[in-house]
Design a protein around this motif. Structure first.
Motif, PDB file in Angstrom:
ATOM      1  N   GLU A 118      55.679 -88.797  83.930  1.00 62.63           N
ATOM      2  CA  GLU A 118      54.480 -88.632  83.113  1.00 62.63           C
ATOM      3  C   GLU A 118      54.813 -88.534  81.626  1.00 62.63           C
ATOM      4  O   GLU A 118      54.017 -88.916  80.769  1.00 62.63           O
ATOM      5  CB  GLU A 118      53.715 -87.382  83.556  1.00 62.63           C
ATOM      6  CG  GLU A 118      52.370 -87.220  82.852  1.00 62.63           C
ATOM      7  CD  GLU A 118      51.604 -86.015  83.354  1.00 62.63           C
ATOM      8  OE1 GLU A 118      52.153 -85.292  84.202  1.00 62.63           O
ATOM      9  OE2 GLU A 118      50.468 -85.811  82.895  1.00 62.63           O
ATOM     10  N   GLN A 119      56.014 -88.045  81.301  1.00 64.88           N
ATOM     11  CA  GLN A 119      56.406 -87.887  79.904  1.00 64.88           C
ATOM     12  C   GLN A 119      56.720 -89.212  79.228  1.00 64.88           C
ATOM     13  O   GLN A 119      56.848 -89.261  78.004  1.00 64.88           O
ATOM     14  CB  GLN A 119      57.619 -86.951  79.810  1.00 64.88           C
ATOM     15  CG  GLN A 119      57.306 -85.505  80.149  1.00 64.88           C
ATOM     16  CD  GLN A 119      58.540 -84.637  80.100  1.00 64.88           C
ATOM     17  OE1 GLN A 119      59.239 -84.455  81.096  1.00 64.88           O
ATOM     18  NE2 GLN A 119      58.825 -84.073  78.928  1.00 64.88           N
ATOM     19  N   LEU A 120      56.838 -90.279  80.017  1.00 65.56           N
ATOM     20  CA  LEU A 120      57.114 -91.601  79.451  1.00 65.56           C
ATOM     21  C   LEU A 120      55.966 -92.584  79.653  1.00 65.56           C
ATOM     22  O   LEU A 120      55.933 -93.626  79.001  1.00 65.56           O
ATOM     23  CB  LEU A 120      58.383 -92.208  80.082  1.00 65.56           C
ATOM     24  CG  LEU A 120      59.726 -91.654  79.632  1.00 65.56           C
ATOM     25  CD1 LEU A 120      60.857 -92.415  80.308  1.00 65.56           C
ATOM     26  CD2 LEU A 120      59.881 -91.730  78.113  1.00 65.56           C
ATOM     27  N   GLN A 121      55.044 -92.246  80.536  1.00 73.06           N
ATOM     28  CA  GLN A 121      53.980 -93.193  80.853  1.00 73.06           C
ATOM     29  C   GLN A 121      52.890 -93.209  79.798  1.00 73.06           C
ATOM     30  O   GLN A 121      52.595 -92.206  79.157  1.00 73.06           O
ATOM     31  CB  GLN A 121      53.372 -92.864  82.223  1.00 73.06           C
ATOM     32  CG  GLN A 121      54.264 -93.269  83.391  1.00 73.06           C
ATOM     33  CD  GLN A 121      53.613 -92.963  84.713  1.00 73.06           C
ATOM     34  OE1 GLN A 121      53.409 -91.809  85.074  1.00 73.06           O
ATOM     35  NE2 GLN A 121      53.273 -93.999  85.460  1.00 73.06           N
ATOM     36  N   GLN A 122      52.290 -94.397  79.645  1.00 76.70           N
ATOM     37  CA  GLN A 122      51.173 -94.584  78.729  1.00 76.70           C
ATOM     38  C   GLN A 122      49.885 -94.339  79.489  1.00 76.70           C
ATOM     39  O   GLN A 122      49.579 -95.029  80.451  1.00 76.70           O
ATOM     40  CB  GLN A 122      51.172 -96.017  78.173  1.00 76.70           C
ATOM     41  CG  GLN A 122      49.993 -96.344  77.288  1.00 76.70           C
ATOM     42  CD  GLN A 122      50.056 -95.605  75.961  1.00 76.70           C
ATOM     43  OE1 GLN A 122      51.038 -95.680  75.246  1.00 76.70           O
ATOM     44  NE2 GLN A 122      49.005 -94.878  75.641  1.00 76.70           N
TER      45      GLN A 122
END
Length: 229
Positions: free
Chosen positions: A59-63
């Motif tokens: 989630e910390q990398l997803q757009q």
């Protein structure tokens, strides 16, 4: 998986990693890392490799693409609408008192068409049809009582900042074109009164630009900026 280019770069810098080092540790190519930080995107395998290397959740990398959300209140909508009507009425009243000519001469429809036409075409040229639709539909947030923090507000802010500047660019271009026409007319007729009357009418283009930029776009930009911080 839709990897956010902005988030990936921010996390990489937080870990004090260069693109080359991140590529080596994750088993991905340098070209892949460069593409992800410029365009985003990526497969599920790429996302998992990066998360494992950086020791973070997916989630910390997803757009996230959730639409911008707003809290609507009927009293807020009605009060904003009344304020706008009162401001516009006051402007018309001042214009009528300040001029010895009829008010219709100030309400030059062609000036408004030129301004809106320029804004429409320039927005289409830079942001496409989707950008134009977002710009029009985003006006509804002017009447919202509160916008929720979201990355989508940053994109809409940049769009409105571009249109805000173009309001005055359109007014300047229209004024230059009108001034050239007036000078040609003056050179032909020598009518001083007609020349100054034409200059008087050209000011309506700046008035329309100010109404759109300052009464519509500036409050929107402020509200969206607050939501994105």
């Amino acid at each position: 998986m839709d990897i956010s280019a902005e988030k990936l770069k921010r996390v990489r810098l937080r870990h004090n990693l260069s693109q080359e080092l991140l590529a080596k540790q994750s088993g991905l190519s340098l070209r892949t890392i460069q593409r992800l930080e410029s365009e985003g995107g990526g497969s599920a395998e790429t996302l998992h490799a990066l998360c494992a290397t950086l020791n973070i959740s997916a989630e910390q990398l997803q757009q996230h693409s959730t639409p911008l959300q707003a809290r609507w209140q009927r009293t807020t909508i009605i009060s904003r609408l009344l304020i706008f009507i009162l401001l516009f009425t006051a402007l018309l009243s001042l214009m009528g008192k300040a001029s010895a000519t009829s008010l219709a001469s100030y309400l030059d429809l062609m000036s408004l068409v030129i301004l809106l036409g320029f804004l429409t075409l320039s927005t289409l040229a830079c942001f496409g049809v989707n950008g134009l639709i977002k710009a029009i539909s985003g006006l509804k947030y002017l009447a919202s009582s509160q916008l929720y923090q979201h990355a989508a507000s940053r994109d809409l802010t940049r769009l409105y900042q571009y249109i805000y500047k173009n309001c005055y660019v359109a007014a300047a271009i229209g004024s230059v074109i009108g001034l050239v026409s007036l000078l040609e007319l003056f050179a032909t007729t020598g009518n001083v009164n007609q020349f100054f009357y034409g200059l008087h009418v050209l000011s309506i283009l700046w008035l329309y630009a100010a109404i759109i930029a300052e009464l519509l776009l500036r409050p929107l930009i402020y509200k969206l900026t607050e939501a994105s911080e």
